[in-house]
Design an enzyme around this catalytic site. Structure first.
Site, PDB file in Angstrom:
ATOM      1  CG  ASP A  80      -8.608  -4.164  -2.857  1.00  0.00           C
ATOM      2  OD1 ASP A  80      -9.798  -3.992  -2.552  1.00  0.00           O
ATOM      3  OD2 ASP A  80      -7.917  -3.322  -3.448  1.00  0.00           O
ATOM      4  CG  HIS A 104      -2.060   0.937   1.108  1.00  0.00           C
ATOM      5  ND1 HIS A 104      -1.951   2.274   1.396  1.00  0.00           N
ATOM      6  CD2 HIS A 104      -3.328   0.741   0.672  1.00  0.00           C
ATOM      7  CE1 HIS A 104      -3.115   2.853   1.162  1.00  0.00           C
ATOM      8  NE2 HIS A 104      -3.962   1.951   0.714  1.00  0.00           N
TER       9      HIS A 104
HETATM   10  N1  ACO Z   1       4.086  -7.740  -4.821  1.00  0.00           N
HETATM   11  C1  ACO Z   1       5.438  -7.760  -4.967  1.00  0.00           C
HETATM   12  N2  ACO Z   1       6.230  -6.676  -4.813  1.00  0.00           N
HETATM   13  C2  ACO Z   1       5.635  -5.530  -4.492  1.00  0.00           C
HETATM   14  C3  ACO Z   1       4.242  -5.418  -4.323  1.00  0.00           C
HETATM   15  C4  ACO Z   1       3.463  -6.571  -4.497  1.00  0.00           C
HETATM   16  N3  ACO Z   1       2.135  -6.544  -4.351  1.00  0.00           N
HETATM   17  N4  ACO Z   1       3.919  -4.140  -4.011  1.00  0.00           N
HETATM   18  C5  ACO Z   1       5.073  -3.468  -3.988  1.00  0.00           C
HETATM   19  N5  ACO Z   1       6.116  -4.289  -4.273  1.00  0.00           N
HETATM   20  C6  ACO Z   1       7.552  -3.950  -4.276  1.00  0.00           C
HETATM   21  C7  ACO Z   1       7.927  -3.158  -5.528  1.00  0.00           C
HETATM   22  O1  ACO Z   1       8.379  -3.992  -6.573  1.00  0.00           O
HETATM   23  C8  ACO Z   1       9.016  -2.275  -4.985  1.00  0.00           C
HETATM   24  O2  ACO Z   1      10.199  -3.047  -4.865  1.00  0.00           O
HETATM   25  P1  ACO Z   1      11.653  -2.382  -5.128  1.00  0.00           P
HETATM   26  O3  ACO Z   1      11.862  -1.431  -3.991  1.00  0.00           O
HETATM   27  O4  ACO Z   1      12.569  -3.540  -5.133  1.00  0.00           O
HETATM   28  O5  ACO Z   1      11.562  -1.670  -6.461  1.00  0.00           O
HETATM   29  C9  ACO Z   1       8.580  -1.936  -3.562  1.00  0.00           C
HETATM   30  O6  ACO Z   1       7.774  -3.052  -3.173  1.00  0.00           O
HETATM   31  C10 ACO Z   1       7.776  -0.651  -3.454  1.00  0.00           C
HETATM   32  O7  ACO Z   1       6.690  -0.729  -4.366  1.00  0.00           O
HETATM   33  P2  ACO Z   1       6.084   0.502  -5.155  1.00  0.00           P
HETATM   34  O8  ACO Z   1       5.334  -0.001  -6.348  1.00  0.00           O
HETATM   35  O9  ACO Z   1       7.158   1.516  -5.384  1.00  0.00           O
HETATM   36  O10 ACO Z   1       5.080   1.082  -4.068  1.00  0.00           O
HETATM   37  P3  ACO Z   1       3.918   2.081  -4.355  1.00  0.00           P
HETATM   38  O11 ACO Z   1       3.632   2.738  -3.062  1.00  0.00           O
HETATM   39  O12 ACO Z   1       4.179   2.948  -5.535  1.00  0.00           O
HETATM   40  O13 ACO Z   1       2.694   1.107  -4.768  1.00  0.00           O
HETATM   41  C11 ACO Z   1       0.835  -0.338  -4.662  1.00  0.00           C
HETATM   42  C12 ACO Z   1       1.661   0.724  -3.914  1.00  0.00           C
HETATM   43  C13 ACO Z   1       0.406   0.208  -6.042  1.00  0.00           C
HETATM   44  C14 ACO Z   1      -0.470  -0.591  -3.871  1.00  0.00           C
HETATM   45  C15 ACO Z   1       1.647  -1.620  -4.806  1.00  0.00           C
HETATM   46  O14 ACO Z   1       2.001  -2.118  -3.531  1.00  0.00           O
HETATM   47  C16 ACO Z   1       0.941  -2.702  -5.622  1.00  0.00           C
HETATM   48  O15 ACO Z   1       1.043  -2.689  -6.857  1.00  0.00           O
HETATM   49  N6  ACO Z   1       0.218  -3.643  -4.941  1.00  0.00           N
HETATM   50  C17 ACO Z   1      -0.562  -4.652  -5.662  1.00  0.00           C
HETATM   51  C18 ACO Z   1      -1.878  -4.045  -6.146  1.00  0.00           C
HETATM   52  C19 ACO Z   1      -2.852  -3.822  -5.026  1.00  0.00           C
HETATM   53  O16 ACO Z   1      -3.090  -4.691  -4.185  1.00  0.00           O
HETATM   54  N7  ACO Z   1      -3.492  -2.636  -5.046  1.00  0.00           N
HETATM   55  C20 ACO Z   1      -4.523  -2.285  -4.069  1.00  0.00           C
HETATM   56  C21 ACO Z   1      -4.044  -1.208  -3.170  1.00  0.00           C
HETATM   57  S1  ACO Z   1      -5.245  -0.855  -1.943  1.00  0.00           S
HETATM   58  C22 ACO Z   1      -6.370   0.087  -2.747  1.00  0.00           C
HETATM   59  O17 ACO Z   1      -6.093   0.815  -3.654  1.00  0.00           O
HETATM   60  C23 ACO Z   1      -7.714   0.010  -2.299  1.00  0.00           C
END
Ligand code: ACO
Length: 428
Positions: free
Chosen positions: A364, A307
């Site tokens: 979610d 998140h």
């Molecule tokens: N699975 C694996 N790796 C992940 C995940 C995941 N679900 N989420 C983040 N990471 C990793 C990224 O690859 C990144 O790694 P790095 O530092 O080696 O590059 C690090 O964790 C940070 O991730 P970001 O994408 O930079 O974090 P950001 O805050 O931009 O994204 C997000 C948040 C979009 C929710 C992300 O965690 C994600 O894509 N999750 C899966 C989709 C999801 O469940 N969305 C619902 C969110 S809740 C809502 O909107 C109601």
């Protein structure tokens, strides 16, 4: 704490005031930055940018705290009805009995949708995604209520708010009914908000449908958990669109589109599809955890994990996990993906990749499992999220208008070509 922040650019020192919120969050007020220094800030994804001051929802991602108007999400989910929470978000205080009855009654009297809207709906293909249909029909509502965009008409915002809350569930059920080849149901106004939605979803002309209180109670809880989440992607969209003075229907329609994305509300559909894939692949949780750890090469993310703001357990996920156990056992549903989900959570919570990045299950992760147990099909999950989030969007839209916020218009740093002469086509 100093009440000024200093910035040194090209040897010159500038001072900017700082701001502190009621929960002690701190900000540097850079409203005068460009005028005084000639510089702007770049902040991809707005990770450090406060777009507004808001009195609606507080969340602390480090501590895993979420409160609507000061009330904890745990207490609201346990004790309130969804419409009570909607009232709280939109009007700022919990309603008295009299206020609540008037609000609920008003909503009941607007649940029917103009029959001409059905003609628009009938033009959609049977396999249209319900989120595309929902955003289109909400946008179309502005055409049925032109005073919503007529600046000279008397202010009818309160009525549009009631109409949105009343009609969104009605419209939402149409897509499901069409996908089943069934006639749509009209609302039944003796039912409460959640029961009415369930009636419109599942009643058939050929037999009686009795709403199961376990189901309507679970739905009430899920909608409360989704009701607001401060300046997330869809809410920021609603505020940004509304800041141009676009009408409330267009603004909410834009929010629905933003919510649809798989990185935002669309994740609840992706989670169930992912859990089904894992099940079909023999239930090897470790394999998928490994794939997620190699997200950069595999392109695979664990949906329902991570998140932007929560770097601790999403408090809504904790409530939903408990509710999933309760609802499935009360309904006697044995869904094998619940076990896969728990296994995935367990594996991820102990894996250094997830621990070091502070990736926890989000709202979610378990919500789809409950929706499925309630009989809601997978492609309707994000629609359920939209019904829950509607009061939050409305409250945020209203706050933005009441506070007379300026039109949202970010700047950029241009990185394209510098001036050059036009080349006629035959010389290119
Ligand atoms: N699975 C694996 N790796 C992940 C995940 C995941 N679900 N989420 C983040 N990471 C990793 C990224 O690859 C990144 O790694 P790095 O530092 O080696 O590059 C690090 O964790 C940070 O991730 P970001 O994408 O930079 O974090 P950001 O805050 O931009 O994204 C997000 C948040 C979009 C929710 C992300 O965690 C994600 O894509 N999750 C899966 C989709 C999801 O469940 N969305 C619902 C969110 S809740 C809502 O909107 C109601």
């Amino acid at each position: 704490m100093s009440d000024k922040a200093q910035l040194i650019i090209e040897g010159k020192t500038y001072e900017f005031p700082t701001i502190e919120g009621s929960e002690k969050e701190k900000a540097i007020d850079i409203n005068s930055l460009r005028d005084t220094t000639g510089y702007i800030t770049i902040d991809s994804g707005y990770k450090n940018t406060g777009a507004t001051k808001s009195a609606i929802t507080f969340l602390d991602g480090e501590e895993g705290i979420l409160r609507y108007r000061g009330y904890s999400i745990e207490e609201l989910a346990e004790k309130a009805t969804f419409l009570e929470v909607a009232y709280l978000l939109i009007y700022g205080e919990l309603p008295t009995q009299v206020e609540y009855e008037a609000f609920e009654d008003n909503i009941r009297r607007h649940t029917m949708v103009n029959e001409d809207m059905r003609k628009i709906f009938e033009g959609f293909p049977v396999n249209a995604h319900p989120m595309g249909v929902l955003s289109s029909l909400v946008s179309a509502m502005s055409a049925f209520y032109p005073d919503s965009y007529d600046e000279k008409a008397p202010d009818s915002t309160e009525l549009h708010i009631i109409r949105l809350l009343a009609k969104l569930p009605t419209i939402a059920t149409w897509s499901f009914k069409k996908s089943q080849g069934h006639p749509v149901n009209y609302p039944k106004n003796e039912l409460d908000y959640c029961s009415n939605f369930l009636h419109m979803m599942f009643a058939l002309p050929v037999e009686d449908y009795k709403v199961d209180p376990v189901v309507s109670k679970a739905l009430n809880k899920l909608l409360i958990l989704h009701a607001d989440h401060e300046q997330n992607c869809s809410t920021s969209t609603v505020r940004l669109v509304g800041s141009s003075k676009a009408n409330i229907y267009s603004s909410i329609s834009a929010g629905i589109c933003a919510l649809w994305g798989p990185l935002h509300g669309g994740a609840n559909q992706e989670v169930i599809e992912m859990l089904e894939d894992i099940k079909a692949d023999g239930g090897d949780v470790a394999k998928y955890v490994d794939m997620a750890k190699n997200a950069k090469t595999s392109g695979f993310r664990l949906f329902g994990f991570g998140h932007r703001v929560y770097k601790n357990f999403d408090p809504r996920a904790k409530i939903i996990k408990k509710a999933a156990d309760e609802v499935l056992s009360k309904l006697g549903v044995n869904d094998p993906v619940l076990e896969i989900a728990k296994g995935l959570e367990e594996a991820a919570l102990h894996d250094p990749y997830f621990v070091s990045r502070r990736l926890y299950p989000n709202v979610d992760f378990y919500s789809g499992i409950i929706y499925r147990a309630l009989g809601i099909p997978t492609n309707m999950f994000t629609v359920m999220f939209a019904i829950g989030r509607l009061p939050g969007w409305i409250a945020q839209w209203k706050e933005m208008r009441t506070n007379k916020e300026p039109i949202g218009r970010p700047r950029q740093i241009y990185t394209g070509a510098t001036p050059r002469d036009f080349v006629p086509m035959n010389e290119r």
